[in-house]
Design an enzyme around this catalytic site. Structure first.
Site, PDB file in Angstrom:
ATOM      1  N   GLU A  40      11.525  33.448  -3.050  1.00  0.00           N
ATOM      2  CA  GLU A  40      10.654  32.669  -3.938  1.00  0.00           C
ATOM      3  C   GLU A  40      11.442  31.597  -4.679  1.00  0.00           C
ATOM      4  O   GLU A  40      10.947  30.485  -4.878  1.00  0.00           O
ATOM      5  CB  GLU A  40       9.923  33.590  -4.910  1.00  0.00           C
ATOM      6  CG  GLU A  40       8.858  34.467  -4.265  1.00  0.00           C
ATOM      7  CD  GLU A  40       7.744  33.662  -3.613  1.00  0.00           C
ATOM      8  OE1 GLU A  40       7.525  32.495  -3.998  1.00  0.00           O
ATOM      9  OE2 GLU A  40       7.081  34.194  -2.707  1.00  0.00           O
ATOM     10  N   TYR A 123       4.230  31.299 -11.689  1.00  0.00           N
ATOM     11  CA  TYR A 123       3.998  31.476 -10.255  1.00  0.00           C
ATOM     12  C   TYR A 123       4.937  32.523  -9.665  1.00  0.00           C
ATOM     13  O   TYR A 123       4.510  33.447  -8.960  1.00  0.00           O
ATOM     14  CB  TYR A 123       4.160  30.157  -9.491  1.00  0.00           C
ATOM     15  CG  TYR A 123       4.324  30.435  -8.008  1.00  0.00           C
ATOM     16  CD1 TYR A 123       3.227  30.776  -7.233  1.00  0.00           C
ATOM     17  CD2 TYR A 123       5.594  30.469  -7.415  1.00  0.00           C
ATOM     18  CE1 TYR A 123       3.374  31.129  -5.902  1.00  0.00           C
ATOM     19  CE2 TYR A 123       5.746  30.812  -6.090  1.00  0.00           C
ATOM     20  CZ  TYR A 123       4.637  31.144  -5.329  1.00  0.00           C
ATOM     21  OH  TYR A 123       4.789  31.515  -4.025  1.00  0.00           O
ATOM     22  N   ASP A 141      -0.119  28.641  -5.815  1.00  0.00           N
ATOM     23  CA  ASP A 141       0.848  27.577  -5.549  1.00  0.00           C
ATOM     24  C   ASP A 141       0.084  26.349  -5.060  1.00  0.00           C
ATOM     25  O   ASP A 141      -1.154  26.316  -5.051  1.00  0.00           O
ATOM     26  CB  ASP A 141       1.908  28.026  -4.541  1.00  0.00           C
ATOM     27  CG  ASP A 141       1.378  28.097  -3.108  1.00  0.00           C
ATOM     28  OD1 ASP A 141       0.137  28.127  -2.911  1.00  0.00           O
ATOM     29  OD2 ASP A 141       2.204  28.118  -2.176  1.00  0.00           O
ATOM     30  N   CYS A 203      -4.933  24.214   6.471  1.00  0.00           N
ATOM     31  CA  CYS A 203      -5.543  23.353   5.452  1.00  0.00           C
ATOM     32  C   CYS A 203      -4.462  22.521   4.758  1.00  0.00           C
ATOM     33  O   CYS A 203      -4.285  22.565   3.548  1.00  0.00           O
ATOM     34  CB  CYS A 203      -6.301  24.215   4.446  1.00  0.00           C
ATOM     35  SG  CYS A 203      -7.437  23.288   3.404  1.00  0.00           S
ATOM     36  N   CYS A 210      -9.087  21.421  10.710  1.00  0.00           N
ATOM     37  CA  CYS A 210     -10.347  22.082  10.353  1.00  0.00           C
ATOM     38  C   CYS A 210     -10.939  22.849  11.536  1.00  0.00           C
ATOM     39  O   CYS A 210     -11.579  23.890  11.347  1.00  0.00           O
ATOM     40  CB  CYS A 210     -11.346  21.062   9.822  1.00  0.00           C
ATOM     41  SG  CYS A 210     -10.834  20.281   8.262  1.00  0.00           S
ATOM     42  N   CYS A 213      -9.826  26.389  11.524  1.00  0.00           N
ATOM     43  CA  CYS A 213      -9.980  27.120  10.261  1.00  0.00           C
ATOM     44  C   CYS A 213     -11.016  28.231  10.405  1.00  0.00           C
ATOM     45  O   CYS A 213     -12.125  27.994  10.895  1.00  0.00           O
ATOM     46  CB  CYS A 213     -10.402  26.155   9.150  1.00  0.00           C
ATOM     47  SG  CYS A 213     -10.621  26.968   7.547  1.00  0.00           S
ATOM     48  N   CYS A 219     -16.876  25.823   4.138  1.00  0.00           N
ATOM     49  CA  CYS A 219     -16.059  24.905   3.339  1.00  0.00           C
ATOM     50  C   CYS A 219     -16.918  23.801   2.725  1.00  0.00           C
ATOM     51  O   CYS A 219     -17.586  23.041   3.434  1.00  0.00           O
ATOM     52  CB  CYS A 219     -14.958  24.299   4.200  1.00  0.00           C
ATOM     53  SG  CYS A 219     -13.890  23.124   3.315  1.00  0.00           S
TER      54      CYS A 219
END
Length: 331
Positions: A40, A123, A141, A203, A210, A213, A219
């Site tokens: 991280e 975060y 995030d 995305c 798309c 997706c 969406c």
């Protein structure tokens, strides 16, 4: 958006992740909390392709927080290499020392304890709590914000800065979880990582896929005809900036075995002179990597004032130190 639609989003996106996610070592079932914390830190503003080889080297060298805590800061900064934003290396080093001194060498579980670690923000604390311990923290995030903005708000991009409304939306989208904030909740953890991966692979900010997706039909952005962003994102300049000069100076310090003269860093040397003469001027043995770092530094169109400012910034940030012998990495 109804609870039924939320449940459908949870199901489809987590199922997509189970079938399509990248196999990354810090996501392995046996990944330790320490290894996840390190990932991280490294992944902040840095793509996976650059992080993974450095992360693997770090985990071989420093598999536990105590291993890193015992190293001098100079070795930590040197091993950080070209990941960028090297203050993260110093903060991770300080975090390792904090974990050893206050937590017996074990990464703490709760967001509150994680937030008390040096360099750990909202975060990172939520991500480690969720990904390392399965605690239902709400992780947000840039990738997640973008997915939320398109799916629910119908906007091409999230707001330029994280807003209270975005935070509230992220909380609403989280799967219902137990009242005890420390109770494990696999679906919440799966949701966090799945949405993050969807934003990273499908995305995306530019040229979203798309057609691939799993929730295209749900969406709001697609339903609205994929409108353009409501603002023009500002690109982050690099060429000619202090960040570029600082990065080049850090490369010199990482690759040069001993201290180098201030004049050499902020003034100039004749790179056409024989290497042996340069070694004498720099006060250290200069190998090929070090020589290349000097070439890059002196190819920059930076005047003496900018170089002085950047060197002062590195010293002020603890990334370099100056002694009577010259300028080098921190002790």
């Amino acid at each position: 958006m109804t609870n039924r639609k939320f449940a459908l989003l949870h199901h489809r996106i987590t199922q997509w992740y189970a079938a399509s996610a990248r196999e990354l070592p810090w996501r392995a079932p046996d990944a330790s909390p320490w290894s996840i914390l390190v990932s991280e830190f490294m992944l902040q503003q840095t793509p996976v392709v650059r992080v993974q080889p450095v992360w693997e080297q770090w985990m071989q060298r420093w598999p536990e927080a105590a291993d890193l805590a015992a190293e001098p800061a100079s070795e930590v900064v040197r091993a950080w290499g070209r990941l960028g934003y090297p203050r993260r290396a110093l903060r991770l080093h300080a975090t390792a020392q904090h974990i050893v001194e206050l937590h017996g060498g074990q990464v703490p579980r709760t967001e509150k304890e994680l937030l008390a670690l040096p360099g750990v923000g909202t975060y990172t604390a939520a991500a480690v709590a969720s990904f390392a311990f399965g605690i239902p923290a709400t992780v947000v995030d840039t990738n997640i914000r973008r997915v939320h903005a398109r799916l629910v708000k119908g906007c091409a991009l999230p707001e330029p800065s994280y807003t209270a409304k975005e935070a509230a939306l992220a909380e609403r989208l989280m799967p219902a979880h137990p009242a005890d904030p420390e109770e494990l909740h696999p679906l919440a953890n799966a949701w966090n990582i799945s949405v993050m991966e969807l934003g990273a692979l499908i995305c995306t900010a530019r040229n979203p896929r798309c057609g691939d997706c799993p929730v295209q039909d749900l969406c709001a952005w697609v339903a609205a005809g994929r409108p353009a962003p409501h603002y023009v994102p500002k690109g982050q300049a690099w060429a000619g900036t202090d960040r570029q000069v600082r990065g080049s100076m850090m490369a010199v310090l990482r690759h040069t075995p001993g201290p180098v003269g201030r004049t050499a860093l902020v003034g100039g040397i004749d790179l056409l002179r024989p290497l042996s003469d340069m070694q004498l001027e720099l006060g250290s043995e200069t190998g090929s990597e070090a020589h290349e770092a000097w070439v890059v530094l002196y190819a920059l169109a930076a005047d003496a004032e900018q170089r002085e400012r950047c060197l002062a910034g590195l010293i002020g940030d603890g990334l370099a130190r100056e002694t009577t012998a010259g300028v080098g990495l921190p002790a």
